[in-house]
Design an enzyme around this catalytic site. Sequence first.
Site, PDB file in Angstrom:
ATOM      1  N   LYS A 176       0.856  -1.198   0.000  1.00 20.85           N
ATOM      2  CA  LYS A 176       0.000   0.000   0.000  1.00 20.85           C
ATOM      3  C   LYS A 176       0.886   1.240   0.000  1.00 20.85           C
ATOM      4  O   LYS A 176       1.888   1.292   0.723  1.00 20.85           O
ATOM      5  CB  LYS A 176      -0.911  -0.015   1.237  1.00 20.85           C
ATOM      6  CG  LYS A 176      -1.921   1.131   1.282  1.00 20.85           C
ATOM      7  CD  LYS A 176      -2.890   1.004   2.461  1.00 20.85           C
ATOM      8  CE  LYS A 176      -3.908   2.139   2.500  1.00 20.85           C
ATOM      9  NZ  LYS A 176      -4.852   2.027   3.629  1.00 20.85           N
ATOM     10  N   SER A 178      -9.879   2.167   2.711  1.00 20.42           N
ATOM     11  CA  SER A 178      -8.965   2.890   1.844  1.00 20.42           C
ATOM     12  C   SER A 178      -7.932   1.993   1.180  1.00 20.42           C
ATOM     13  O   SER A 178      -7.290   2.426   0.232  1.00 20.42           O
ATOM     14  CB  SER A 178      -8.236   3.979   2.645  1.00 20.42           C
ATOM     15  OG  SER A 178      -7.414   3.390   3.639  1.00 20.42           O
ATOM     16  N   SER A 185     -10.293  -0.006   7.021  1.00 22.06           N
ATOM     17  CA  SER A 185      -9.698   0.001   5.682  1.00 22.06           C
ATOM     18  C   SER A 185      -8.983  -1.259   5.226  1.00 22.06           C
ATOM     19  O   SER A 185      -8.586  -1.342   4.070  1.00 22.06           O
ATOM     20  CB  SER A 185      -8.726   1.168   5.549  1.00 22.06           C
ATOM     21  OG  SER A 185      -9.462   2.329   5.300  1.00 22.06           O
TER      22      SER A 185
HETATM   23  N1  GLN Z   1     -13.434   4.708   6.013  1.00 18.28           N
HETATM   24  C1  GLN Z   1     -12.862   5.214   7.222  1.00 18.28           C
HETATM   25  C2  GLN Z   1     -12.446   6.642   7.009  1.00 18.28           C
HETATM   26  O1  GLN Z   1     -12.733   7.160   6.001  1.00 18.28           O
HETATM   27  C3  GLN Z   1     -11.706   4.366   7.647  1.00 18.28           C
HETATM   28  C4  GLN Z   1     -10.497   4.584   6.828  1.00 18.28           C
HETATM   29  C5  GLN Z   1      -9.344   3.750   7.290  1.00 18.28           C
HETATM   30  O2  GLN Z   1      -9.511   2.743   7.975  1.00 18.28           O
HETATM   31  N2  GLN Z   1      -8.163   4.179   6.919  1.00 18.28           N
HETATM   32  O3  GLN Z   1     -11.847   7.261   7.832  1.00 18.28           O
END
Ligand code: GLN
Length: 484
Positions: A76, A151, A175
Amino acid sequence: MHQKTIVEMAAGLRAGEFSSEELTRSCLQRIETHDAQLNSVITLTAEAALAAAQAADARLKTGDATPLTGIPYLHKDIFCTEGVRTSCGSRMLDNFEAPYDATVTARLKQAGAVMLGKTNMDEFAMGSSNETSFYGAVKNPWDTERVPGGSSGGSAAAVAARLAPLATGTDTGGSIRQPAALCGITGIKPTYGRVSRYGMIAFASSLDQAGPLATSAQDAAYMLEAMSGFDPRDSTSIDQPVESYAQSLEQDLRGLTIGLPREYFSEGLDAQVGAAVEAAIEEYRKLGAEVKEISLPNTALAVPAYYVVAPAECSSNLSRMDGVRFGYRCEDPKDLEDLYTRSRGEGFGAEVKRRILIGTYALSAGYYDAYYLKAQQVRRLIRDDFVQAFKDVDIIMGPTSPNTAFRLGERADDPVTMYLSDIYTIAVNLAGLPGMSIPAGMVDGLPVGLQLIGDYFAEGRLLNAAHRFQQVTDWHTRMPAGFE
Ligand code: GLN
């Protein structure tokens, strides 16, 4: 070759059936052929990958190889990689080449894993659909008109499409688990502090954790083992030995107690997703587990508390992106103020700005007590709900996401609906617990994820429960049409 698990790949490498170089070329070829449809990889490091593969082939002959030696993976783009662009999905860091490796990067390198490149992601890991990336949206291989989740959407889409057998992800509020669910793969977010955050670009420091995305729990176990462990360079990493996750996979599930939180099966859950999850739970009953209903009464407060805590921390973390030291700088700044405001104004996307504004507001004098402090108190209540529940059960199970993959653009202009995508995952981060998602069914051709939540440091137990399920089901072996 690409349909093999890493356990099969490792065996093939040792038996001399193929080399890591061949394996690596095969992955690079698949990325070349299929990624135009997905947009999951934003930086390909083919040359370095081939060099690493050759080194792995040499190491395999010496006998000091690890289970990951010679196995290709995608990383990532939130992890610093020395000499390789580390963009975090943002225009702000589009020109940033990390001067050092994150601890996770270094550990995977030491294990002999072969990095193929860096995956697309929501900008600074903020999102649940992978639509906020500066490099464009990632598409879900099960239906390219739908989102892969976010994400870590690039990592999840790539593994689901078998472009690489493994990928890293990070999980601040879901995410790893949510994209794993939406793409039909296996992902685990470990206990907070299990994996070092050193060199992993910070979104919300008290919530962020890294973990693996793979096609099976067994593969995830090997990768997590390589990523985990105490790191003196991360003061929140925990000095506790890493158990051998791969060794505990076969444990019998008879006598295991599973708790189903009433609040995870109520309003808002798609009926067909709910039915698939119930059917998966039935498999656990057949495996000898005892299932009981539990309650996590503060569940409804998790999303509101998270959307104070996470933006507050991000507003502070992202202040280092000032156009001076690294990253994007605007053209011809008039003065210092102009340099700051235009660099940040042009470098960050809309969602990131929204979060910085919310976080700055929540932390300002006069509002701090009402918002940030209150959210931290709620966080404690959420943690206490879990501590209470784990007195009676070994693992908590439920859906990972209230629905299957939604259409690209469907929630892009509706932040609150988007935020609710993580309604079942966010509380786990607020409590610092380990959580996992495994493929557990299909609805209208789209994968459904089952979430497993464990007590602190119960990663081994989660992987074991997931592996047992995967021995009696085949959801994790299904591949999206066109990518088999
Ligand atoms: N979807 C959540 C956010 O937008 C979690 C994102 C994540 O886990 N990095 O913050």
